[in-house]
Design a protein around this motif. Structure first.
Motif, PDB file in Angstrom:
ATOM      1  N   LYS A  43      -2.788  -1.714  -2.215  1.00 60.50           N
ATOM      2  CA  LYS A  43      -4.240  -1.819  -2.155  1.00 60.50           C
ATOM      3  C   LYS A  43      -4.791  -3.158  -2.611  1.00 60.50           C
ATOM      4  N   ILE A  44      -4.119  -3.811  -3.544  1.00 58.66           N
ATOM      5  CA  ILE A  44      -4.706  -5.042  -4.092  1.00 58.66           C
ATOM      6  C   ILE A  44      -4.274  -6.293  -3.338  1.00 58.66           C
ATOM      7  N   TYR A  45      -3.243  -6.176  -2.495  1.00 62.75           N
ATOM      8  CA  TYR A  45      -2.801  -7.318  -1.691  1.00 62.75           C
ATOM      9  C   TYR A  45      -3.016  -7.029  -0.207  1.00 62.75           C
ATOM     10  N   THR A  46      -3.210  -8.068   0.576  1.00 64.17           N
ATOM     11  CA  THR A  46      -3.358  -7.889   2.020  1.00 64.17           C
ATOM     12  C   THR A  46      -2.009  -7.575   2.655  1.00 64.17           C
ATOM     13  N   GLN A  47      -2.053  -6.915   3.786  1.00 64.88           N
ATOM     14  CA  GLN A  47      -0.821  -6.616   4.503  1.00 64.88           C
ATOM     15  C   GLN A  47      -0.110  -7.906   4.925  1.00 64.88           C
ATOM     16  N   GLU A  48      -0.902  -8.902   5.279  1.00 69.41           N
ATOM     17  CA  GLU A  48      -0.311 -10.188   5.661  1.00 69.41           C
ATOM     18  C   GLU A  48       0.510 -10.769   4.520  1.00 69.41           C
ATOM     19  N   PHE A  49      -0.045 -10.704   3.307  1.00 74.25           N
ATOM     20  CA  PHE A  49       0.670 -11.232   2.151  1.00 74.25           C
ATOM     21  C   PHE A  49       1.915 -10.395   1.865  1.00 74.25           C
ATOM     22  N   LEU A  50       1.778  -9.085   1.890  1.00 79.84           N
ATOM     23  CA  LEU A  50       2.910  -8.212   1.569  1.00 79.84           C
ATOM     24  C   LEU A  50       4.039  -8.340   2.575  1.00 79.84           C
ATOM     25  N   ASN A  51       3.698  -8.641   3.822  1.00 83.85           N
ATOM     26  CA  ASN A  51       4.726  -8.793   4.855  1.00 83.85           C
ATOM     27  C   ASN A  51       5.336 -10.196   4.892  1.00 83.85           C
ATOM     28  N   SER A  52       4.762 -11.117   4.130  1.00 82.18           N
ATOM     29  CA  SER A  52       5.254 -12.495   4.156  1.00 82.18           C
ATOM     30  C   SER A  52       6.651 -12.580   3.542  1.00 82.18           C
ATOM     31  N   PRO A  53       7.448 -13.532   4.016  1.00 84.55           N
ATOM     32  CA  PRO A  53       8.848 -13.616   3.579  1.00 84.55           C
ATOM     33  C   PRO A  53       8.999 -14.067   2.131  1.00 84.55           C
ATOM     34  N   LEU A  54       9.931 -13.451   1.452  1.00 78.95           N
ATOM     35  CA  LEU A  54      10.283 -13.833   0.077  1.00 78.95           C
ATOM     36  C   LEU A  54      11.670 -13.297  -0.221  1.00 78.95           C
ATOM     37  N   ASP A  55      12.576 -14.193  -0.549  1.00 82.13           N
ATOM     38  CA  ASP A  55      13.917 -13.760  -0.922  1.00 82.13           C
ATOM     39  C   ASP A  55      13.935 -13.327  -2.375  1.00 82.13           C
ATOM     40  N   SER A  56      14.373 -12.121  -2.631  1.00 83.37           N
ATOM     41  CA  SER A  56      14.482 -11.607  -3.993  1.00 83.37           C
ATOM     42  C   SER A  56      15.707 -10.707  -4.064  1.00 83.37           C
ATOM     43  N   PRO A  57      16.102 -10.292  -5.258  1.00 83.09           N
ATOM     44  CA  PRO A  57      17.255  -9.392  -5.359  1.00 83.09           C
ATOM     45  C   PRO A  57      17.034  -8.042  -4.684  1.00 83.09           C
ATOM     46  N   TRP A  58      15.777  -7.745  -4.280  1.00 83.90           N
ATOM     47  CA  TRP A  58      15.462  -6.407  -3.772  1.00 83.90           C
ATOM     48  C   TRP A  58      14.986  -6.414  -2.322  1.00 83.90           C
ATOM     49  N   GLY A  59      15.045  -7.550  -1.658  1.00 84.18           N
ATOM     50  CA  GLY A  59      14.621  -7.585  -0.273  1.00 84.18           C
ATOM     51  C   GLY A  59      14.179  -8.961   0.164  1.00 84.18           C
ATOM     52  N   THR A  60      13.514  -9.010   1.307  1.00 81.32           N
ATOM     53  CA  THR A  60      13.151 -10.304   1.894  1.00 81.32           C
ATOM     54  C   THR A  60      11.645 -10.460   2.114  1.00 81.32           C
ATOM     55  N   THR A  61      10.842  -9.572   1.517  1.00 82.83           N
ATOM     56  CA  THR A  61       9.386  -9.686   1.649  1.00 82.83           C
ATOM     57  C   THR A  61       8.718  -9.557   0.281  1.00 82.83           C
ATOM     58  N   GLN A  62       7.472 -10.015   0.214  1.00 79.05           N
ATOM     59  CA  GLN A  62       6.682  -9.848  -0.998  1.00 79.05           C
ATOM     60  C   GLN A  62       6.558  -8.362  -1.361  1.00 79.05           C
ATOM     61  N   ARG A  63       6.386  -7.517  -0.369  1.00 79.70           N
ATOM     62  CA  ARG A  63       6.224  -6.081  -0.623  1.00 79.70           C
ATOM     63  C   ARG A  63       7.427  -5.501  -1.364  1.00 79.70           C
ATOM     64  N   GLU A  64       8.611  -5.790  -0.850  1.00 79.58           N
ATOM     65  CA  GLU A  64       9.820  -5.215  -1.457  1.00 79.58           C
ATOM     66  C   GLU A  64       9.974  -5.653  -2.908  1.00 79.58           C
ATOM     67  N   MET A  65       9.710  -6.917  -3.175  1.00 74.18           N
ATOM     68  CA  MET A  65       9.829  -7.416  -4.548  1.00 74.18           C
ATOM     69  C   MET A  65       8.791  -6.760  -5.452  1.00 74.18           C
ATOM     70  N   ARG A  66       7.543  -6.730  -5.014  1.00 73.24           N
ATOM     71  CA  ARG A  66       6.458  -6.236  -5.864  1.00 73.24           C
ATOM     72  C   ARG A  66       6.522  -4.730  -6.081  1.00 73.24           C
ATOM     73  N   LEU A  67       6.896  -3.992  -5.063  1.00 75.15           N
ATOM     74  CA  LEU A  67       7.036  -2.549  -5.239  1.00 75.15           C
ATOM     75  C   LEU A  67       8.172  -2.211  -6.202  1.00 75.15           C
ATOM     76  N   HIS A  68       9.247  -2.984  -6.125  1.00 75.01           N
ATOM     77  CA  HIS A  68      10.388  -2.708  -7.000  1.00 75.01           C
ATOM     78  C   HIS A  68      10.020  -2.922  -8.470  1.00 75.01           C
ATOM     79  N   ARG A  69       9.165  -3.883  -8.756  1.00 70.66           N
ATOM     80  CA  ARG A  69       8.832  -4.215 -10.150  1.00 70.66           C
ATOM     81  C   ARG A  69       7.725  -3.333 -10.738  1.00 70.66           C
TER      82      ARG A  69
END
Length: 277
Positions: A43-69
């Motif tokens: 709810k607090i981030y846009t879908q565009e931001f959440l779908n944007s690429p980000l390499d982390s230990p838990w996935g390759t998107t901002q969403r995967e990283m932020r949901l995991h934490r």
């Protein structure tokens, strides 16, 4: 005494065991409370931001990283039990109204307004109506924005204090601007603490106390090299221990500001103040 808060934030990386280790370190080193963050990521981030690429230990998107934490309510129940067992208060800074309402079930003693949320008037009103002692962080804020927030808490008769902060991670030393602490204290007629994001163990935080800070909040971790941009601006156990030690020394040395002759001075007064000839 200065109130010392250990900001765990998301340094637990979504792992309850890591969170409990950090809490245990806070207890062992003498912190007064620990704090977490809670966000409804979708709810607090846009879908565009959440779908944007980000390499982390838990996935390759901002969403995967932020949901995991993000801890679930069930995980916070475990935190609640653990903190009660160790007899240390815990609380959260919520980034949306839904999260704030969900945390009411824990009947926490304190609330916190994150710097990013100081302009979120709807959230501020929900927090203020709880009438719990609230720490309002002022990073990235204008005096007008701070004034608007303070007026909301006054309207609801909610006890509060401001936290002077610079919202960069880590903060540049030359941007600490600690002289703002007494200024804010005088302008808004309330206690003012310091929320620090510096890399120094205790120097800047201790100086903040000398400027009148009633509270010191520092990010804490068990590994400053772990994933996450907060980690580098956090204290590890040795730094936590030094911070509490130095602030408690200050608590003792500041005194009450009243001139007096101490009993320990009397022998020297008798010996050194001979009759003048």
């Amino acid at each position: 005494m200065v109130f010392i808060i250990g900001e765990i934030g998301t340094n637990h990386l979504g792992d309850l065991n890591i969170a409990k280790k950090i809490i245990q370190c806070a207890v062992n080193t003498g912190f007064d409370a620990v704090k977490f963050q809670k966000k409804n990521v979708e709810k607090i981030y846009t879908q565009e931001f959440l779908n944007s690429p980000l390499d982390s230990p838990w996935g390759t998107t901002q969403r995967e990283m932020r949901l995991h934490r993000e801890f679930s309510d069930k995980q916070f129940e475990s935190i609640d039990k653990f903190c009660k067992k160790l007899k240390i208060p815990w609380f959260v800074s919520c980034w949306d109204t839904e999260s704030q309402l969900s945390m009411r079930k824990f009947n926490l003693k304190y609330n916190k307004v994150a710097s990013a949320m100081i302009i979120h008037e709807k959230l501020l009103k929900i927090i203020a109506e709880e009438q719990k002692y609230t720490f309002i962080s002022t990073g990235m804020s204008t005096l007008k924005e701070i004034k608007n927030a303070v007026e909301i808490f006054k309207k609801f008769n909610c006890p509060h204090e401001l936290l002077h902060a610079n919202s960069s991670y880590p903060m540049k030393t030359e941007e600490a601007n600690l002289k703002l602490i007494p200024f804010l204290k005088k302008k808004f007629k309330c206690n003012v603490g310091y929320s620090g994001h510096e890399t120094f163990a205790s120097l800047i935080s201790v100086t903040a106390v000398l400027q009148g800070a009633s509270t010191v909040e520092r990010h804490i971790t068990i590994d400053r090299t772990a994933y996450g941009h907060d980690q580098a601006a956090s204290l590890e156990p040795d730094g936590m221990k030094r911070l509490v030690r130095d602030i408690r020394i200050l608590d003792k040395t500041m005194g009450d500001g009243k001139k007096k002759i101490y009993d320990s001075e009397l022998p020297n007064m008798k010996k050194l103040r001979q009759i003048f000839v």
